[in-house]
Design a protein around this motif. Structure first.
Motif: not given
Length: 191
Positions: A17-46
């Motif tokens: 796009a030759v344009a930066p991803v908006p900060l709100t979308i970037l923050a949402a992606l970071l939070i979503g990635t963090g949550m999916s990472s946590l969920a994956a770790e909990y699932a493996v532990d379970w």
């Protein structure tokens, strides 16, 4: 791994796009990635029958990955802005003149998004030109288009052969390039 995938996704989206991803979308992606990472770790532990560490510890263990991802994204954005600035400073006619001057070294040309990759004996040069501009500039010098994404230098063509029902061009360095149906008539320029 999810952080690397996030970085690659955002980097490719910004380059396309030759344009930066908006900060709100970037923050949402970071939070979503963090949550999916946590969920994956909990699932493996379970599944393994073990107990997970406290949530605060799990979040703290991910902070270096978040920081590294943000640093990589900032560096990628810097590269995008530098590449854009450099390409805007070089006039189109200068790029065409450069390509014509070095035409004897160019073996073949490939389309790469908004750029062209000029394959030469010493590597690849990237220039901001269209396929039409390159074709018009180099046709008098023995270049012709064989595909919507490829132009070849007649001097480096070894022969044409069939692969299945489609013809391909074999270059002298054994590189194989497809021939598009719309460009098969251009093969007459090999004579």
């Amino acid at each position: 791994m999810p952080w690397l995938l996030l970085f690659e996704y955002v980097k490719r989206a910004e380059w396309a796009a030759v344009a930066p991803v908006p900060l709100t979308i970037l923050a949402a992606l970071l939070i979503g990635t963090g949550m999916s990472s946590l969920a994956a770790e909990y699932a493996v532990d379970w599944l393994m029958g073990g107990h997970s560490a406290p949530l605060a510890l799990l979040v703290m263990r991910r902070l270096p990955a978040v920081g590294a991802t943000l640093l990589l994204l900032l560096l990628a954005r810097r590269q995008i802005s530098e590449a854009t600035r450099r390409s805007e400073n070089v006039e189109e006619s200068d790029q065409i003149d450069f390509v014509r001057t070095h035409a004897a070294r160019i073996r073949w040309i490939a389309a790469a998004d908004n750029y062209l990759e000029f394959h030469v004996d010493g590597g690849i040069w990237t220039k901001r030109l269209t396929m039409r501009q390159a074709t018009e500039a180099l046709a008098p010098l023995g270049f012709f288009r064989i595909h919507r994404s490829y132009i070849v230098n007649r001097l480096f063509v070894a022969h044409v052969e069939r692969m299945g029902s489609n013809p391909v061009i074999i270059l002298k360095d054994d590189k194989t390039l497809p021939i598009g149906k719309a460009f098969r008539a251009n093969l007459g320029r090999l004579d």
